[in-house]
Design an enzyme around this catalytic site. Sequence first.
Site, mmCIF file in Angstrom:
data_model
loop_
_atom_site.group_PDB
_atom_site.id
_atom_site.type_symbol
_atom_site.label_atom_id
_atom_site.label_comp_id
_atom_site.label_asym_id
_atom_site.label_seq_id
_atom_site.Cartn_x
_atom_site.Cartn_y
_atom_site.Cartn_z
ATOM 1 N N SER A 225 0.782 -0.963 0.130
ATOM 2 C CA SER A 225 -0.301 0.234 -0.078
ATOM 3 C C SER A 225 1.186 1.127 0.463
ATOM 4 O O SER A 225 2.229 1.573 -0.675
ATOM 5 C CB SER A 225 -0.963 -0.009 1.230
ATOM 6 O OG SER A 225 -1.931 1.292 0.955
ATOM 7 N N TYR B 11 -4.365 8.539 -6.129
ATOM 8 C CA TYR B 11 -3.531 7.550 -5.697
ATOM 9 C C TYR B 11 -3.727 6.814 -4.089
ATOM 10 O O TYR B 11 -3.836 6.114 -3.855
ATOM 11 C CB TYR B 11 -1.843 8.073 -5.688
ATOM 12 C CG TYR B 11 -0.623 6.888 -4.766
ATOM 13 C CD1 TYR B 11 -0.070 6.396 -5.738
ATOM 14 C CD2 TYR B 11 -0.282 7.527 -4.158
ATOM 15 C CE1 TYR B 11 0.618 5.464 -5.477
ATOM 16 C CE2 TYR B 11 0.945 6.668 -3.333
ATOM 17 C CZ TYR B 11 1.625 5.014 -3.766
ATOM 18 O OH TYR B 11 1.738 4.764 -3.452
ATOM 19 N N LYS C 152 -4.620 3.634 -2.496
ATOM 20 C CA LYS C 152 -4.165 2.362 -1.756
ATOM 21 C C LYS C 152 -4.837 2.078 -0.793
ATOM 22 O O LYS C 152 -4.865 1.590 0.031
ATOM 23 C CB LYS C 152 -3.148 3.120 -1.662
ATOM 24 C CG LYS C 152 -1.867 3.772 -2.522
ATOM 25 C CD LYS C 152 -1.612 2.073 -2.922
ATOM 26 C CE LYS C 152 -0.185 1.742 -3.905
ATOM 27 N NZ LYS C 152 0.120 0.738 -4.409
#
Length: 270
Positions: A134, A148, A152
């Site tokens: 992650s 982004y 994650k």
Amino acid sequence: MTRTWFITGASRGLGRAFTEAALAAGDQVVGVARDIVPLDELVAASGGRLVTFPLDVSDRAAVFAGVERAFAAFGRLDVVVNNAGGAMLGMVEEVTEQQARKHLDTNFFGALWVNQAVVPHLREQASGHIMQVSSMGSAGGFAATGMYSAGKAALDAMSEALAMEVERFGIKVTILQPGGYQTELFTRGLTTTAEYEAYGQLREWLAGLWSESEDFDPALAAEVVLRVANMAEPPKRLILGGAAYDMVDQMTRTRTAELAKWESLSRQAD
């Protein structure tokens, strides 16, 4: 016992470091990536302990076929590292539909497809360790990294659910949250949006902020990941890097303080 690793995004950055560390420990590795040419030298020197083939994790059918091929290579899978991914920089308003979907196809759905493909094998073995790469960015959204962080954060939530679902089968899940490392994530692996003029001043501030950050050697992260793989009871979540730990800790404390500030209002809702 010699373990078999299955590592996605194995040709560069953290994936390459994980591959090298596993081989140095005497283990076997199936390393996949869109471009596996950078691994040719490692393959030649591995004495048959490194098998590589190209794989795009955003292709679900290809992932399932690839996992079968990986399992056939050495007869089992012990450590699965979902590392393949890319970065995206851009304000939420600027992200196109195509960019958003393509980004999540790799960073979130790619890991989902790998998980779905490997779990039957690990369940049959009654053992295995899935490591989800992650990011410290999953701890909270931040300007220009919203997509982004979103991917994650989704990976984190899915991984926590997966851990509860498979633990009774002897399968362990660890969420790895790395900070900044010397990889090509923000060069070769970067997607950027068309910049809107309205965010010019914010971008200047962000550029100054990020210029002060330090990236570290991926081999340092790989050493820790190897130690995690050796643990009988590994952590369910692990931040990689002291600087990353401090930042996540601060974000967590800030969020906890915000919750406490509005506790009385929250309690009025039921």
